[in-house]
Design a protein around this motif. Structure first.
Motif, PDB file in Angstrom:
ATOM      1  N   GLY A 141     -46.209  -9.546 -77.713  1.00 15.22           N
ATOM      2  CA  GLY A 141     -46.457  -8.115 -77.577  1.00 15.22           C
ATOM      3  C   GLY A 141     -47.888  -7.742 -77.934  1.00 15.22           C
ATOM      4  N   ALA A 142     -48.464  -8.425 -78.913  1.00 11.28           N
ATOM      5  CA  ALA A 142     -49.855  -8.171 -79.276  1.00 11.28           C
ATOM      6  C   ALA A 142     -50.786  -8.616 -78.153  1.00 11.28           C
ATOM      7  N   THR A 143     -50.483  -9.745 -77.546  1.00 14.79           N
ATOM      8  CA  THR A 143     -51.280 -10.214 -76.411  1.00 14.79           C
ATOM      9  C   THR A 143     -51.147  -9.243 -75.252  1.00 14.79           C
ATOM     10  N   GLY A 144     -49.925  -8.790 -74.980  1.00 16.63           N
ATOM     11  CA  GLY A 144     -49.708  -7.808 -73.918  1.00 16.63           C
ATOM     12  C   GLY A 144     -50.437  -6.506 -74.199  1.00 16.63           C
ATOM     13  N   GLY A 145     -50.440  -6.066 -75.459  1.00 17.59           N
ATOM     14  CA  GLY A 145     -51.151  -4.851 -75.833  1.00 17.59           C
ATOM     15  C   GLY A 145     -52.656  -4.986 -75.625  1.00 17.59           C
ATOM     16  N   LEU A 146     -53.209  -6.148 -75.931  1.00 16.24           N
ATOM     17  CA  LEU A 146     -54.631  -6.395 -75.696  1.00 16.24           C
ATOM     18  C   LEU A 146     -54.944  -6.348 -74.205  1.00 16.24           C
ATOM     19  N   LEU A 147     -54.102  -6.987 -73.397  1.00 11.59           N
ATOM     20  CA  LEU A 147     -54.314  -6.976 -71.947  1.00 11.59           C
ATOM     21  C   LEU A 147     -54.261  -5.558 -71.392  1.00 11.59           C
ATOM     22  N   GLU A 148     -53.239  -4.806 -71.767  1.00 14.27           N
ATOM     23  CA  GLU A 148     -53.089  -3.445 -71.258  1.00 14.27           C
ATOM     24  C   GLU A 148     -54.260  -2.564 -71.682  1.00 14.27           C
ATOM     25  N   THR A 149     -54.665  -2.671 -72.943  1.00 15.50           N
ATOM     26  CA  THR A 149     -55.777  -1.866 -73.438  1.00 15.50           C
ATOM     27  C   THR A 149     -57.069  -2.209 -72.697  1.00 15.50           C
ATOM     28  N   ALA A 150     -57.305  -3.492 -72.446  1.00 16.27           N
ATOM     29  CA  ALA A 150     -58.511  -3.905 -71.715  1.00 16.27           C
ATOM     30  C   ALA A 150     -58.476  -3.409 -70.268  1.00 16.27           C
ATOM     31  N   GLY A 151     -57.294  -3.393 -69.667  1.00 17.26           N
ATOM     32  CA  GLY A 151     -57.174  -2.877 -68.308  1.00 17.26           C
ATOM     33  C   GLY A 151     -57.510  -1.401 -68.226  1.00 17.26           C
ATOM     34  N   TYR A 152     -56.968  -0.617 -69.142  1.00 11.24           N
ATOM     35  CA  TYR A 152     -57.277   0.818 -69.168  1.00 11.24           C
ATOM     36  C   TYR A 152     -58.751   1.055 -69.490  1.00 11.24           C
ATOM     37  N   ALA A 153     -59.325   0.255 -70.387  1.00 13.46           N
ATOM     38  CA  ALA A 153     -60.742   0.417 -70.728  1.00 13.46           C
ATOM     39  C   ALA A 153     -61.629   0.159 -69.512  1.00 13.46           C
ATOM     40  N   ALA A 154     -61.288  -0.867 -68.722  1.00 10.55           N
ATOM     41  CA  ALA A 154     -62.065  -1.156 -67.509  1.00 10.55           C
ATOM     42  C   ALA A 154     -61.955   0.002 -66.521  1.00 10.55           C
ATOM     43  N   LEU A 155     -60.759   0.545 -66.370  1.00  8.85           N
ATOM     44  CA  LEU A 155     -60.565   1.661 -65.442  1.00  8.85           C
ATOM     45  C   LEU A 155     -61.313   2.903 -65.923  1.00  8.85           C
ATOM     46  N   ARG A 156     -61.214   3.213 -67.217  1.00  7.50           N
ATOM     47  CA  ARG A 156     -61.934   4.377 -67.747  1.00  7.50           C
ATOM     48  C   ARG A 156     -63.443   4.227 -67.567  1.00  7.50           C
ATOM     49  N   ALA A 157     -63.948   3.010 -67.772  1.00  3.30           N
ATOM     50  CA  ALA A 157     -65.392   2.766 -67.605  1.00  3.30           C
ATOM     51  C   ALA A 157     -65.820   3.018 -66.165  1.00  3.30           C
ATOM     52  N   GLU A 158     -65.030   2.544 -65.213  1.00  2.00           N
ATOM     53  CA  GLU A 158     -65.375   2.740 -63.801  1.00  2.00           C
ATOM     54  C   GLU A 158     -65.264   4.210 -63.404  1.00  2.00           C
ATOM     55  N   LEU A 159     -64.233   4.884 -63.870  1.00  2.00           N
ATOM     56  CA  LEU A 159     -64.098   6.309 -63.565  1.00  2.00           C
ATOM     57  C   LEU A 159     -65.271   7.096 -64.155  1.00  2.00           C
ATOM     58  N   ALA A 160     -65.682   6.755 -65.371  1.00  4.62           N
ATOM     59  CA  ALA A 160     -66.830   7.436 -65.991  1.00  4.62           C
ATOM     60  C   ALA A 160     -68.102   7.166 -65.191  1.00  4.62           C
ATOM     61  N   ARG A 161     -68.262   5.937 -64.716  1.00  2.00           N
ATOM     62  CA  ARG A 161     -69.439   5.587 -63.921  1.00  2.00           C
ATOM     63  C   ARG A 161     -69.495   6.426 -62.653  1.00  2.00           C
ATOM     64  N   GLN A 162     -68.324   6.704 -62.069  1.00  2.00           N
ATOM     65  CA  GLN A 162     -68.239   7.505 -60.850  1.00  2.00           C
ATOM     66  C   GLN A 162     -68.150   9.008 -61.149  1.00  2.00           C
ATOM     67  N   ASP A 163     -68.212   9.370 -62.424  1.00  2.00           N
ATOM     68  CA  ASP A 163     -68.097  10.761 -62.854  1.00  2.00           C
ATOM     69  C   ASP A 163     -66.798  11.393 -62.358  1.00  2.00           C
ATOM     70  N   ARG A 164     -65.714  10.630 -62.474  1.00  2.00           N
ATOM     71  CA  ARG A 164     -64.382  11.097 -62.083  1.00  2.00           C
ATOM     72  C   ARG A 164     -63.534  11.300 -63.322  1.00  2.00           C
ATOM     73  N   ALA A 165     -62.750  12.353 -63.311  1.00  2.00           N
ATOM     74  CA  ALA A 165     -61.792  12.603 -64.387  1.00  2.00           C
ATOM     75  C   ALA A 165     -60.391  12.403 -63.831  1.00  2.00           C
ATOM     76  N   ALA A 166     -59.542  11.759 -64.602  1.00  4.48           N
ATOM     77  CA  ALA A 166     -58.159  11.546 -64.169  1.00  4.48           C
ATOM     78  C   ALA A 166     -57.284  11.318 -65.385  1.00  4.48           C
ATOM     79  N   LEU A 167     -56.050  11.763 -65.283  1.00  6.19           N
ATOM     80  CA  LEU A 167     -55.024  11.431 -66.267  1.00  6.19           C
ATOM     81  C   LEU A 167     -54.381  10.141 -65.788  1.00  6.19           C
ATOM     82  N   LEU A 168     -54.358   9.138 -66.640  1.00  8.65           N
ATOM     83  CA  LEU A 168     -53.849   7.824 -66.250  1.00  8.65           C
ATOM     84  C   LEU A 168     -52.391   7.687 -66.660  1.00  8.65           C
ATOM     85  N   LYS A 169     -51.572   7.269 -65.693  1.00  5.82           N
ATOM     86  CA  LYS A 169     -50.152   7.068 -65.952  1.00  5.82           C
ATOM     87  C   LYS A 169     -49.766   5.697 -65.417  1.00  5.82           C
TER      88      LYS A 169
END
Length: 137
Positions: free
Chosen positions: A49-77
């Protein structure tokens, strides 16, 4: 994440596991978690579960970084996440980084890898599908 203030702070769950921003590589964050009793499953090994939590957190961080780069706002679900455990995480620091494989107007597909000593030998991978809702005004 002070170098990139547009990226949202880590979730309370991620902070409780000890996940931190390790570095940035080509505009994508690499996260890490040090081994301690918080993430230990069987003796001297990461809990899945800790490994899964790290993977999920890194995935969301990558998505947030790309959205910020594109100056896009979104609620992630989350739509879904599939984790593949490839090797036991041993009692040392683990790292993870996500890569956006598809970024549409309303959804994103992300692949994530977690590793320890050798990035070319991942201990786990994940595929995430995320719905991106328009934020309310």
């Amino acid at each position: 994440m002070a170098d990139h203030p547009d990226i949202e702070a880590l979730t309370p769950y991620a902070r409780s596991l000890g996940i931190t921003l390790d570095s940035w590589e080509d505009g994508t964050p690499t996260l890490s978690v040090a081994f301690d009793e918080t993430v230990e499953g069987r003796p001297d090994h990461y809990h899945g579960g800790a490994t899964g939590g790290l993977l999920e957190t890194a995935g969301y961080a990558a998505l947030r970084a790309e959205l910020a780069r594109q100056d896009r706002a979104a609620l992630l679900k989350p739509i879904n996440i599939t984790v593949q455990y490839l090797a036991a995480g041993k009692s040392r620091t683990s790292y993870a980084q996500g890569r956006i494989t598809k970024l549409g107007r309303r959804s994103a597909n992300i692949t994530v890898e977690a590793w320890q000593d050798d990035r070319s030998r991942p201990i786990a991978t994940a595929v995430m599908n995320v719905f991106m809702a328009e934020p309310a005004d």
